[in-house]
Design a protein around this motif. Structure first.
Motif, PDB file in Angstrom:
ATOM      1  N   ASN A   1      -3.025   4.219  -2.951  1.00 26.27           N
ATOM      2  CA  ASN A   1      -2.662   3.191  -4.036  1.00 26.27           C
ATOM      3  C   ASN A   1      -2.418   1.758  -3.320  1.00 26.27           C
ATOM      4  OD1 ASN A   1      -0.322   1.372  -5.420  1.00 26.27           O
ATOM      5  ND2 ASN A   1      -1.610   2.180  -6.929  1.00 26.27           N
ATOM      6  N   ALA A   2      -3.142   0.897  -3.670  1.00 24.97           N
ATOM      7  CA  ALA A   2      -2.792  -0.608  -2.967  1.00 24.97           C
ATOM      8  C   ALA A   2      -3.111  -1.641  -4.161  1.00 24.97           C
ATOM      9  CB  ALA A   2      -4.063  -0.858  -2.169  1.00 24.97           C
ATOM     10  N   ASP A   3      -2.091  -2.666  -3.901  1.00 22.34           N
ATOM     11  CA  ASP A   3      -2.226  -3.971  -4.591  1.00 22.34           C
ATOM     12  C   ASP A   3      -3.134  -4.753  -4.093  1.00 22.34           C
ATOM     13  OD1 ASP A   3       0.465  -6.451  -5.522  1.00 22.34           O
ATOM     14  OD2 ASP A   3      -1.733  -5.919  -6.414  1.00 22.34           O
TER      15      ASP A   3
ATOM     16  N   MET B   1       0.788  -0.959   0.127  1.00 19.72           N
ATOM     17  CA  MET B   1       0.159   0.015  -0.098  1.00 19.72           C
ATOM     18  C   MET B   1       0.832   1.191  -0.197  1.00 19.72           C
ATOM     19  SD  MET B   1      -3.051  -1.128   2.820  1.00 19.72           S
ATOM     20  CE  MET B   1      -4.075  -0.102   2.007  1.00 19.72           C
TER      21      MET B   1
ATOM     22  N   ARG C   1      -5.995  -9.816  -9.295  1.00 21.53           N
ATOM     23  CA  ARG C   1      -5.272  -8.826  -8.640  1.00 21.53           C
ATOM     24  C   ARG C   1      -4.750  -7.756  -9.364  1.00 21.53           C
ATOM     25  NH1 ARG C   1       0.666 -11.003  -5.937  1.00 21.53           N
ATOM     26  NH2 ARG C   1       1.293  -8.861  -5.392  1.00 21.53           N
ATOM     27  N   GLY C   2      -4.476  -6.738  -8.680  1.00 20.25           N
ATOM     28  CA  GLY C   2      -3.980  -5.369  -9.416  1.00 20.25           C
ATOM     29  C   GLY C   2      -3.891  -4.242  -8.685  1.00 20.25           C
ATOM     30  N   PRO C   3      -3.309  -3.153  -9.041  1.00 21.40           N
ATOM     31  CA  PRO C   3      -3.244  -1.877  -8.552  1.00 21.40           C
ATOM     32  C   PRO C   3      -4.756  -1.278  -8.456  1.00 21.40           C
ATOM     33  CG  PRO C   3      -2.360  -1.642 -10.417  1.00 21.40           C
ATOM     34  CD  PRO C   3      -2.558  -3.340 -10.566  1.00 21.40           C
ATOM     35  N   TYR C   4      -4.982  -0.591  -7.343  1.00 24.06           N
ATOM     36  CA  TYR C   4      -6.319   0.182  -7.200  1.00 24.06           C
ATOM     37  C   TYR C   4      -5.915   1.602  -6.658  1.00 24.06           C
ATOM     38  CZ  TYR C   4      -9.376  -3.754  -8.191  1.00 24.06           C
ATOM     39  OH  TYR C   4     -10.262  -4.632  -8.590  1.00 24.06           O
ATOM     40  N   TRP C   5      -6.513   2.573  -7.456  1.00 22.96           N
ATOM     41  CA  TRP C   5      -6.257   3.946  -6.622  1.00 22.96           C
ATOM     42  C   TRP C   5      -7.372   4.556  -6.009  1.00 22.96           C
ATOM     43  CZ3 TRP C   5      -1.566   6.138  -7.392  1.00 22.96           C
ATOM     44  CH2 TRP C   5      -0.617   5.559  -8.062  1.00 22.96           C
TER      45      TRP C   5
END
Length: 120
Positions: free
Chosen positions: A96-98, A34, A106-110
């Motif tokens: 930001n968090a994976d 994160m 699974r992936g990066p979120y903003w």
């Protein structure tokens, strides 16, 4: 729907403090790294601080000693404590968090971004 929700921005005088919060909503299996990024007008988005699942942290040189990143794994949340704020810290701050949403996704979120303005 999985999303990151931020709060805590605002206007503060130089030398003041703010605390940003970000929490993942929706059903997820877990969260890896994160972090917090920021983007000032006319500049590229830059990493401010990051934290791994086991608590290892890293910071941009410009904020070392002034900002502290932490997380609450039970609440799927990450925080940024900002002290001794300077006008050059003025920017939109993004969480930001994976996220591990499913075993196959699974992936990066903003986050949506929160404005931090430091007046001189």
């Amino acid at each position: 729907q999985v999303q990151l929700v931020e709060s805590g921005g605002g206007l503060v005088q130089a030398g003041g403090s703010l605390r940003l919060s970000c929490a993942a909503s929706g059903t997820i299996l877990g969260i890896k790294v994160m972090g917090w990024y920021r983007q000032a007008p006319g500049k590229q988005r830059e990493l401010v601080a990051g934290i791994t699942g086991d608590g290892r942290t890293n910071y941009a040189d410009s904020v070392k000693g002034r900002f502290t990143i932490s997380r609450d794994n039970a609440k799927n949340a990450v925080f940024l404590e900002m002290n001794s704020l300077k006008p050059e810290d003025t920017a939109v701050y993004y969480c930001n968090a994976d996220l591990i949403v499913t075993t196959l996704r699974r992936g990066p979120y903003w986050g949506q971004g929160t404005q931090v303005t430091v007046s001189s």
